[in-house]
Design a protein around this motif. Structure first.
Motif, short mmCIF file in Angstrom:
data_model
loop_
_atom_site.label_atom_id
_atom_site.label_comp_id
_atom_site.label_asym_id
_atom_site.label_seq_id
_atom_site.Cartn_x
_atom_site.Cartn_y
_atom_site.Cartn_z
N UNK A 162 75.12 -12.92 50.86
CA UNK A 162 74.60 -13.87 51.86
C UNK A 162 74.00 -13.19 53.08
N UNK A 163 74.05 -11.87 53.14
CA UNK A 163 73.49 -11.16 54.29
C UNK A 163 72.01 -11.53 54.46
N UNK A 164 71.65 -11.94 55.66
CA UNK A 164 70.27 -12.31 55.94
C UNK A 164 70.05 -13.81 56.06
N UNK A 165 71.09 -14.61 55.76
CA UNK A 165 70.95 -16.07 55.87
C UNK A 165 70.78 -16.46 57.33
N UNK A 166 69.93 -17.45 57.59
CA UNK A 166 69.59 -17.82 58.98
C UNK A 166 70.72 -18.57 59.67
N UNK A 167 71.28 -19.61 59.02
CA UNK A 167 72.33 -20.43 59.63
C UNK A 167 73.53 -20.50 58.69
N UNK A 194 67.73 -17.76 66.13
CA UNK A 194 68.67 -16.69 66.50
C UNK A 194 69.98 -17.25 67.05
N UNK A 195 70.25 -18.55 66.81
CA UNK A 195 71.45 -19.19 67.35
C UNK A 195 72.75 -18.51 66.94
N UNK A 196 72.86 -18.11 65.66
CA UNK A 196 74.11 -17.51 65.17
C UNK A 196 74.40 -16.15 65.79
N UNK A 197 73.38 -15.51 66.36
CA UNK A 197 73.57 -14.15 66.90
C UNK A 197 73.87 -14.13 68.40
N UNK A 215 78.23 -23.59 72.45
CA UNK A 215 76.84 -23.38 72.08
C UNK A 215 75.87 -23.89 73.12
N UNK A 216 76.15 -25.11 73.66
CA UNK A 216 75.29 -25.67 74.70
C UNK A 216 75.39 -24.84 75.97
N UNK A 217 76.59 -24.37 76.30
CA UNK A 217 76.77 -23.52 77.48
C UNK A 217 75.99 -22.22 77.34
N UNK A 218 76.00 -21.63 76.14
CA UNK A 218 75.22 -20.41 75.92
C UNK A 218 73.72 -20.67 76.04
N UNK A 264 76.32 -21.58 67.16
CA UNK A 264 74.94 -21.23 66.80
C UNK A 264 74.10 -22.45 66.54
N UNK A 265 74.73 -23.46 65.91
CA UNK A 265 74.01 -24.71 65.59
C UNK A 265 73.68 -25.48 66.85
N UNK A 266 74.65 -25.64 67.76
CA UNK A 266 74.39 -26.40 68.98
C UNK A 266 73.47 -25.65 69.93
N UNK A 267 73.49 -24.32 69.90
CA UNK A 267 72.54 -23.52 70.68
C UNK A 267 71.12 -23.77 70.18
N UNK A 268 70.96 -23.76 68.85
CA UNK A 268 69.62 -23.87 68.27
C UNK A 268 69.07 -25.27 68.21
N UNK A 269 69.96 -26.30 68.20
CA UNK A 269 69.46 -27.67 68.10
C UNK A 269 70.20 -28.58 69.07
N UNK A 270 71.20 -29.33 68.57
CA UNK A 270 71.94 -30.26 69.43
C UNK A 270 73.33 -30.50 68.84
N UNK A 271 73.91 -31.65 69.19
CA UNK A 271 75.28 -31.94 68.73
C UNK A 271 75.29 -32.83 67.50
N UNK A 272 74.20 -32.87 66.76
CA UNK A 272 74.12 -33.70 65.56
C UNK A 272 75.24 -33.38 64.57
N UNK A 273 75.56 -32.10 64.39
CA UNK A 273 76.58 -31.70 63.42
C UNK A 273 77.99 -32.11 63.83
N UNK A 274 78.19 -32.48 65.12
CA UNK A 274 79.51 -32.93 65.56
C UNK A 274 79.92 -34.22 64.84
N UNK A 275 78.94 -34.99 64.37
CA UNK A 275 79.24 -36.24 63.68
C UNK A 275 80.13 -35.99 62.46
#
Length: 493
Positions: A393-398, A309-312, A272-275, A49-60
């Motif tokens: 936590x229901x309703x949290x975006x990421x 909507x990356x997580x969905x 995520x990038x493939x999606x 969901x994170x890589x779909x919505x942004x990039x690979x920054x979190x891979x660090x």
């Protein structure tokens, strides 16, 4: 999994067996267990969901693991194995007094509840899309099953089920990636072409002086301190060091965890990038996800960006595109992603309750039967509280962002105090002062963003990932400086 719990319940007759499997686990199984704990539903669903919505920054975050693993294998494992204490926080009392042990224990329990709650939320998010069941129902049923086999089998059941779950999760991820690639017009080449064009493979800015945004170095620092906390202060991991057959096998298990997790986390980022690339080639297919999110948030579809909507997207893809013959494997993988981390969290929380609360403040010398009863009750209560946290936590975006923020807040002070006690000769009074300063810094960095606009100058200028970094360093450095000042005064007098 419940049957595995029943199988190991035959041996589960003492607190040592329940908490550390009596030191009988081979290093390879322990490493896979650690890997499965890292690879929770926060990774399985949050990372794509994170890589779909942004990039690979979190891979660090994953790239920082080897450095933390080196320190843990060289210093932390020998320290805990030689101490002989099952609880990660007992030595803090020996070093600074009861307050330090209690403080670290409270931080750990809050971290575990936040983590388990976010994992329950993640698995419910996916299974709701697959089954149509209410998210609260999914959390309750899943949670009860995990409580049952964790109570029955103890740490040995937790570790061996995590070995199986780690394999299932890995296979499930590869199957999903394969299905996404098959759905692309020109396969992998399209994913790289679209991803490169839209900056989806970026790991963030490399500006070493920018601490106000999620740069490469900010995430690296966060990952290093967070992984140092995981390997050095988290009861989940410390307990496993005692479960290993030897100190050498315990150290090897850390490296095996790293060898598995880093490449597999890359797979999840690539999913995520493939999606994202799939959505560019099939914009009409992703419209249903966008319409659902727009309805939930009462906004227009046009106003939504991929991060909204990356997580969905992954749950949607599994519902619409995974063949029925493979759906069982994917469901098993999602459930495994939740069960492995939550079961170990329940067991370690129960151990902390027994060692750091019950035996410390209520009954110092309980009978073996009484110890087991306390462990059973504490495991059950921690599981029920985790379900409640998940429902909240229901309703949290990421999922990933939420978990990273909460863990940084709770873990910073705990790691700083541990390092201060390990490295310096700081006395109790100095440690109290340093901890109070660190906690004040953590509270300010975490909550100042909610200050009104008129008080904007008092807000923290740093990114939320820096909370654990600055909080840890505040306690450690203040303690070292005060200790040095006292030493100078003593030498002059």
């Amino acid at each position: 999994m419940i049957l595995v719990g029943l199988w190991f319940s035959r041996k589960n007759k003492s607190a040592a067996q329940f908490t550390t499997a009596s030191g009988s686990i081979p290093g390879w199984a322990l490493g896979l267990s650690l890997y499965a704990t890292f690879l929770s539903s926060n990774t399985f669903l949050g990372v794509p969901g994170k890589s779909f919505g942004s990039n690979w920054n979190a891979l660090v975050f994953s790239l920082s693991m080897p450095l933390a693993a080196f320190i843990a294998a060289k210093y932390f494992v020998p320290f805990y194995r030689h101490s002989g204490e099952v609880s990660a926080y007992t030595h803090l009392e020996h070093r600074f007094g009861p307050w330090a042990r209690t403080y670290a224990m409270v931080c750990f329990i809050l971290t575990q509840l936040a983590r388990m709650g976010s994992i329950f939320f993640g698995v419910a998010l996916a299974l709701q899309a697959l089954t149509g069941l209410d998210m609260r129902t999914i959390m309750a049923v899943t949670g009860v099953c995990i409580i049952v086999y964790t109570v029955l089998g103890g740490m040995e059941a937790v570790i061996w089920t995590e070995v199986m779950q780690g394999v299932v999760k890995t296979v499930g991820a590869l199957v999903i990636l394969g299905l996404v690639i098959v759905g692309m017009k020109d396969g992998v080449s399209d994913i790289f072409r679209i991803g490169m064009a839209d900056g989806k493979f970026s790991m963030g800015s490399f500006n070493p002086l920018d601490f106000g945004s999620s740069t490469f170095w900010v995430v690296f620092l966060y990952g290093f301190f967070m992984n140092l906390n995981n390997f050095g202060m988290d009861q989940n991991y410390v307990q496993r060091y005692h479960a290993a057959r030897s100190e050498k096998e315990a150290s090897r298990s850390i490296w095996l965890c790293v060898y598995w997790y880093v490449p597999v986390s890359i797979v999840f980022f690539f999913i995520g990038t493939a999606l994202y690339a799939y959505a560019q080639q099939h914009p009409e297919a992703i419209l249903a996800v966008k319409q659902q999110v727009a309805t939930e948030r009462h906004v227009s579809v046009e106003s939504l960006v991929p991060a909204d909507y990356g997580d969905k997207v992954l749950p949607w893809f599994m519902v619409e595109k995974v063949p029925k013959g493979l759906m069982g494997l994917i469901v098993a993988a999602i459930l495994s992603a939740a069960m492995s981390t939550v079961s170990s969290g329940m067991n370690s929380s129960a151990t902390v309750f027994l060692k750091d609360i019950y035996q410390r403040y209520i009954n110092p010398s309980p009978s073996p039967k009484k110890e087991m009863r306390v462990l059973y009750i504490a495991t059950t209560i921690s599981g029920l509280l985790a379900i409640i946290f998940g429902i909240a936590m229901i309703g949290v975006q990421s999922i990933l962002d939420m978990w990273w923020e909460l863990s940084g807040i709770f873990a910073g002070g705990m790691l700083g105090l541990f390092l201060l006690g390990l490295v310096s000769k700081t006395k109790n009074a100095t440690a109290v002062t340093a901890t109070l300063v660190g906690v004040a810094v953590i509270i300010w960095m975490s909550l100042s963003k909610y200050l009104p606009a008129t008080w904007e100058q008092f807000r923290s200028p740093m990114h939320v990932h820096m909370v654990i970094v600055v909080g840890t360093l505040s306690i450690f450095l203040v303690g070292m400086v005060l200790t040095r000042i006292k030493q100078l005064k003593t030498s002059k007098s």
